[in-house]
Write an enzyme that holds these catalytic residues in place. Sequence first.
Site, PDB file in Angstrom:
ATOM      1  N   GLY A 171      -9.148 -48.667  12.528  1.00  0.00           N
ATOM      2  CA  GLY A 171      -9.042 -50.100  12.257  1.00  0.00           C
ATOM      3  C   GLY A 171     -10.264 -50.849  12.737  1.00  0.00           C
ATOM      4  O   GLY A 171     -10.650 -50.723  13.894  1.00  0.00           O
ATOM      5  N   SER A 172     -10.897 -51.642  11.883  1.00  0.00           N
ATOM      6  CA  SER A 172     -12.170 -52.229  12.279  1.00  0.00           C
ATOM      7  C   SER A 172     -12.631 -53.282  11.277  1.00  0.00           C
ATOM      8  O   SER A 172     -11.890 -53.697  10.392  1.00  0.00           O
ATOM      9  CB  SER A 172     -13.223 -51.126  12.401  1.00  0.00           C
ATOM     10  OG  SER A 172     -13.241 -50.334  11.225  1.00  0.00           O
TER      11      SER A 172
END
Length: 222
Positions: free
Chosen positions: A179-180
């Site tokens: 997640g980013s």
Amino acid sequence: MHLRIHNEGWVYLISSIILSIITLPFFPIIGIFLLILSFSFYYFFRDPIRSVPMDDVVVSPADGQVVSINESFAPNECKLKEQFNKISIFLNIFNVHVNRIPISGYVKSINYIPGKFFNASLDKASNDNERNIIVVEASNKDKIIFSQIAGLIARRIVCDLKNNQEVIKGTRFGIIKFGSRVDLYLPKKYNLLISVGQTLIGGETIISNPNNVININKTKKI
């Protein structure tokens, strides 16, 4: 089918498979859970081949959804005073997380900044979260900036680039785990071909066509 995942994923995948094989005969529920976890690791670290446009265009550095487009100054670490068009791309845990070079050129600087881990979809993540900021100088001397930003779950940014390295558009340069967000800064003179809410494909989706190339039909599998 060719099994291709990012190198960072092998330790997770192999470890979970070995543990599932060991535990399955004695603790079936745990073994099945570990098998599911193994598939999840493969899915997250998958590294598909992409058809990269070879014409003089800018491609997306990441898979994900465009959460904002606005005018912004470059990050202070870049020491550039002009304003840019800033495109923010949010990667959820289901997106491919391998990052790709948006334009060919030479790496002028790489700045890693420790930080917090706010939700990567929030605007404040650009300035407050752990991030890695890369400046590439294109053949026409334009500066293109892209920033790998860790998110709420992500705890490690991987970047394989070095200062003064020549980079080719569409090639892989790193990954952000679990997640980013990736911010892309383009010179204001560059036209934008994407919109907020659009889903982008790293290395394939054309973000800008600054030289107004009419027939974009040359691609390369990378």
